[in-house]
Design a protein around this motif. Sequence first.
Motif, PDB file in Angstrom:
ATOM      1  N   HIS A  92      -7.465   4.911 -17.046  1.00 41.59           N
ATOM      2  CA  HIS A  92      -7.304   4.418 -15.681  1.00 41.59           C
ATOM      3  C   HIS A  92      -6.283   5.188 -14.845  1.00 41.59           C
ATOM      4  O   HIS A  92      -6.427   5.254 -13.632  1.00 41.59           O
ATOM      5  N   ARG A  96      -8.933   5.003 -11.993  1.00 43.08           N
ATOM      6  CA  ARG A  96      -8.640   3.909 -11.076  1.00 43.08           C
ATOM      7  C   ARG A  96      -7.426   4.203 -10.191  1.00 43.08           C
ATOM      8  O   ARG A  96      -7.433   3.895  -8.992  1.00 43.08           O
ATOM      9  N   VAL A 102      -2.223  -0.190  -9.205  1.00 38.24           N
ATOM     10  CA  VAL A 102      -3.106  -1.076  -9.951  1.00 38.24           C
ATOM     11  C   VAL A 102      -2.442  -2.431 -10.190  1.00 38.24           C
ATOM     12  O   VAL A 102      -1.217  -2.556 -10.162  1.00 38.24           O
TER      13      VAL A 102
END
Length: 264
Positions: A92, A96, A102
């Motif tokens: 991630h 992401r 996050v």
Amino acid sequence: MAAGHSPFFGICGTKNHTLPASGVAVFSYLCTRKNIKSIPLTNQRLSAALALLTLCATLGAKTYTLTSPNGRLTVRIDVDTAITYSLWADNHPLIRMVAGPVDYTQGAMVNGTRRTYSPGFPMSQGTRAHQLAQYVVSLSPLNMLCDSPSRYDREPECTRFIASMPTVWDETIPLQCQLGQYVAVARRCAGRWYVAALGGWTPRTLRLDLTPLRVAGHKAEAWSDGVNADVSATDYQRHTVTVPDDGQVDVHLVSGGGFVMVIE
């Protein structure tokens, strides 16, 4: 809690505790039902959290619009979350986090190896050091302590470390990475450097070049996989190291392992 440090606890079914946190996160997982029972219950949870200015995360598939008791604040919550059971903490940061910070619920005190992990039991994939390292690797302005308070009571050393983690960084330097395999990053807050590495399921040793940090000869507190971490994922070791003059630091990661170091 010092400014810039904001761990939250995700609590479900526990009594009141005195916690080193800035607030409490109330989670309602997988609220995918849209029937007459589930929607009012979720609205009650969200309204109570809004009245107390407490974070309430509801994961499922619905949109909620709420207004605070004094009518001054309206919050619209869009809920759409996918749950997976892969070791994605080494992915991630490269996927992401390209889109920004996050919301990641790290900090589990029950940890599993690839063999012992069970998706039917509340636990994390990877080692305890892997969990601690996520507080540096993940760019998260709202840090989480995802486990139950009683477990943190039994793990004061790890809890103090997590509670000391900054959530705002002054500088970030990528050190090494390979998508799906490992990632290592250094972040600075004020005059202190935090270095962390996350590994996938393949054990490996990384040589981290810390010369850009200009910390040769500095003392550091390191948290790494314990000697038995490949069998018992909760095993970790905390030790003091000195950054070599050449700035090269070797980090061994067991399967699902991690490493984090705080350099004064």
